[in-house]
Design a protein around this motif. Sequence first.
Motif, short mmCIF file in Angstrom:
data_model
loop_
_atom_site.label_atom_id
_atom_site.label_comp_id
_atom_site.label_asym_id
_atom_site.label_seq_id
_atom_site.Cartn_x
_atom_site.Cartn_y
_atom_site.Cartn_z
N ARG A 192 17.85 29.41 72.13
CA ARG A 192 18.31 28.37 73.05
C ARG A 192 19.48 27.60 72.44
O ARG A 192 19.47 27.25 71.25
N GLY A 193 20.47 27.35 73.26
CA GLY A 193 21.60 26.52 72.86
C GLY A 193 21.80 25.41 73.86
O GLY A 193 21.60 25.59 75.06
N GLU A 194 22.17 24.24 73.38
CA GLU A 194 22.38 23.08 74.25
C GLU A 194 23.79 22.54 74.02
O GLU A 194 24.28 22.52 72.89
N MET A 195 24.42 22.11 75.08
CA MET A 195 25.78 21.61 74.98
C MET A 195 25.98 20.44 75.93
O MET A 195 25.19 20.23 76.86
N LEU A 196 27.01 19.68 75.68
CA LEU A 196 27.42 18.65 76.62
C LEU A 196 28.93 18.63 76.69
O LEU A 196 29.62 19.09 75.77
N ASP A 239 13.26 29.04 76.47
CA ASP A 239 13.07 27.99 77.47
C ASP A 239 14.43 27.56 78.03
O ASP A 239 15.29 27.08 77.28
N ARG A 240 14.62 27.75 79.34
CA ARG A 240 15.90 27.42 79.96
C ARG A 240 15.89 26.04 80.63
O ARG A 240 16.79 25.73 81.42
N ARG A 241 14.91 25.23 80.31
CA ARG A 241 14.88 23.90 80.92
C ARG A 241 16.07 23.06 80.45
O ARG A 241 16.79 23.42 79.54
N ARG A 242 16.21 21.89 81.04
CA ARG A 242 17.37 21.06 80.75
C ARG A 242 17.39 20.58 79.29
O ARG A 242 16.41 20.66 78.58
N SER A 247 17.96 16.41 71.53
CA SER A 247 19.21 17.13 71.30
C SER A 247 20.41 16.33 71.80
O SER A 247 21.46 16.29 71.13
N ALA A 248 20.27 15.69 72.96
CA ALA A 248 21.38 14.90 73.49
C ALA A 248 21.73 13.76 72.54
O ALA A 248 22.91 13.49 72.26
N VAL A 268 30.09 14.28 81.25
CA VAL A 268 30.41 15.06 82.45
C VAL A 268 29.33 16.09 82.75
O VAL A 268 29.00 16.34 83.91
N GLU A 269 28.75 16.67 81.70
CA GLU A 269 27.79 17.76 81.91
C GLU A 269 26.86 17.88 80.72
O GLU A 269 27.27 17.69 79.57
N LEU A 270 25.60 18.17 81.00
CA LEU A 270 24.62 18.56 79.99
C LEU A 270 24.04 19.89 80.44
O LEU A 270 23.65 20.04 81.59
N ARG A 271 23.99 20.86 79.52
CA ARG A 271 23.49 22.17 79.93
C ARG A 271 22.81 22.87 78.76
O ARG A 271 23.24 22.74 77.61
#
Length: 333
Positions: A192-196, A239-242, A247-248, A268-271
């Motif tokens: 899983r990777g998270e970005m904003l 897990d593809r949840r938000r 992490s944010a 602008v975006e969290l994904r």
Amino acid sequence: MRVAVIGAGVAGLVTALELAKRGIAVDVFERSAALGEQACSWAAGGMLAPWCERESAEEAVVTLGRQALDWWPRHYAGTLAQGTLVLAPARDAGELTRFAARTSGFARLDAEGVAALEPDLAGRFRQGLFFAQEAHLDPRRAMAALVEALQAAGVPFHYGVEADETELDADRIIDCRGLTARDRLGALRGVRGEMLVLRTDEIRLSRPVRLLHPRIPLYVVPRSDGHFMIGATMIESDDRRRVSARSAIELLSAAYALHPAFGEAEIVELRADVRPAFPDNLPGIVEDGRTLRVNGLFRHGFLLSPALAGQVADRLLASRELPDAHHRQRRHA
């Protein structure tokens, strides 16, 4: 030869274009209704950084990834060859030493050298590493450009289609479904990777900046109109949840450590999305009857897709006059 490419993520698009360029008739099948809707490529950083990636990857990633530095500028005019800047706060100077020991292809910078490359970071860092040969791009614009090039070449796209390999009217099939291909590739796992994405006019950067930290290394990739992609998390999960609150907070805190202006930036975006990886984190081309399964690109989709696509094209052209190999075999790309 008619070939069906299943999956319109970066691996599928690059492979389809490479085949079309070599005179092979291609159709692209994508289960989503629109480009990028379910592709982890849509959340990528778009860094073409083979030498930086060597810090945590095998030498094969450098060898294969260098091909991307030639391939992308020829196929996407928005590719920017501005290099990569790697920094660390003074208290974490040891992290910079460790990074340098595991990589190559860089020049060491003092505080003045950092400021000369990125004036808005002047006075904030005492030293850095500059990987001048690396590049970056905007993944979403790059993928749209590939689709445009494929359509101009007459390649049909079939969106909203769950392609069934047994029913496809094709001589060969290229499976580029990412983690969905676990139904045929049991060794795949999800990472899983998270970005904003932040927007601010208070800071300008000309190139990706990696900020080293013992707990959460960060990369900041400049995009157009004051937008910056912030990323770094790698979690062993499918897990593809938000994006999680933790992490944010960590990503925002690290961005603030790079420059306080990010504290006032607009979110602008969290994904979050999940990248496919084999146990050794190296990509593979698996031959399965008339199907070649291209997978396991891990966090290196844009970096390694050109090399994998070239190998697929070479293999298909070489097999035109050979009998089908009805066996299942994994080979490292």
